[in-house]
Design an enzyme around this catalytic site. Sequence first.
Site, PDB file in Angstrom:
ATOM      1  N   SER A  98      -9.639   1.952   2.675  1.00  0.00           N
ATOM      2  CA  SER A  98      -8.755   2.773   1.884  1.00  0.00           C
ATOM      3  C   SER A  98      -7.719   1.971   1.102  1.00  0.00           C
ATOM      4  CB  SER A  98      -8.035   3.790   2.785  1.00  0.00           C
ATOM      5  OG  SER A  98      -7.184   3.131   3.701  1.00  0.00           O
ATOM      6  N   SER A 133      -9.767  -0.597   6.739  1.00  0.00           N
ATOM      7  CA  SER A 133      -9.241  -0.474   5.381  1.00  0.00           C
ATOM      8  C   SER A 133      -8.684  -1.752   4.787  1.00  0.00           C
ATOM      9  CB  SER A 133      -8.160   0.596   5.341  1.00  0.00           C
ATOM     10  OG  SER A 133      -8.776   1.840   5.385  1.00  0.00           O
ATOM     11  N   LYS A 191       0.865  -1.186   0.000  1.00  0.00           N
ATOM     12  CA  LYS A 191       0.000   0.000   0.000  1.00  0.00           C
ATOM     13  C   LYS A 191       0.901   1.236   0.000  1.00  0.00           C
ATOM     14  CE  LYS A 191      -3.843   1.936   2.710  1.00  0.00           C
ATOM     15  NZ  LYS A 191      -4.802   1.688   3.812  1.00  0.00           N
TER      16      LYS A 191
END
Length: 444
Positions: free
Chosen positions: A117, A141, A42
């Site tokens: 997210s 997330s 990420k």
Amino acid sequence: MSCHLTVEKLVTLNERYHPFSDLTKDLSDLTDYPPKFHFSAKDNICALGFQARAGSKILDGYRPPFDATVVRKMREADGILIGKTNMDEFGFGTFCTNSAFGVPLNPHDVERSCGGSSGGAAAIAALLEKHVSLAESTGGSISCPASFCGVIGFTPTYGRVSRYGLIDYANSLDKIGLIVRAPSDLRRFLPIISGPDKKDPTSCVQPRLELDGFKVKSVAVPEEALRNLDPAVLQAFEAALGKLKEQGIEAHRVSMPSLGFALAAYYVLATSEASTNLARYKGMLFGVRGGHIDQSFNDYFSEVRSANFGKEAKRRVLLGTYTRMVGFRDRYYLKALAVRQLIIKEYQGLMERDDAVLTPTMPFIAPRFTEIAKMKPLEVYQADFLTVPPNLTGMPHISLPCGYHDGMPIGMQFVAPHWEERRLLDVADRWCGEFKIRFPGAIA
Ligand code: GLN
């Protein structure tokens, strides 16, 4: 054996679904795969050779001179980092529509969100075989995008995995975890990324990671979690409970009143911490410069932040600054801390009898972008009402695909007591032994 994954394939895939915010230019290292494997991180996880922008324009051009501990460990285990995955700015969002670097598309239906997210991380796990995504959750997330993209999202106990090299959202909540396609990937990669790290004191006091030795017999299902759901989600969830029963896992319906307060407490705590973390971005140390330097510090900072923070980041700075202010702190921040304790106690109480707590992961299937555009900020926050509670407790949790509606995946989420990751592996193994996960046309 030679590698099936090429940079050309990755570029094509990225043009179609946009899961990456920064991509490798070279995959020659992968030619002797296996035992080598490919992974992504990420965009808020620092890695040498890639930008780390956490989805924010304010960090554009920032190239960290070091690897986060998780990236270092994966590389030492022969992993090849192929890219940084797209995300909501600093983790602020539920649909990955708050990224400054494009919006990733759901591989099951490109008109829909892949969740947030860690949207890019889930999308790429759904698209690529033999891939493992390093993701991060503050308030859901990992679970949310895993559910929307129909893959497995694993969030370990807070402190299990070092946060060194993670760009902070809310330090008391942030956890690095995995998004993968099969429980065997969890068995392989969890031991690699876990363990004490002197560079992150919160990781230092942890019991050994156990993967086996526990058979889950019953789960608590809070009634409060089954209200306000899309009927398709409720139906798939109830059907899953029936199948779990056949596998020897009994569901007990319980009441968990604190669930109703989790969302408010989370958004107070998360924004309070975020607003202090964002103070370090001011156009001097990292990322963008710019702004006129012939003015006072305050004016210079304001100019850079106004131009480079997105709307949601600004909203959270305002919210979090307000909840920490003298005069309001007692009413919001301290109260939210008390609610957090209450939630931990309630989970612990339920898990005295049952081995885990089970709910659906998201209240609806992945929404279309046209629907998201009509949602108010509060409605977006409300979508997190089932993923936020376990995150407030620091307890490990897993989202598993449990059904489909209109071709879109639906997820369920198990929560286990602190450090009891093995219970989640047990349910994952048993569930995935029978449930057939559907992947969108795989590329490699
Ligand atoms: N949707 C939640 C938020 O916006 C969770 C984000 C996260 O876990 N990073 O805060």
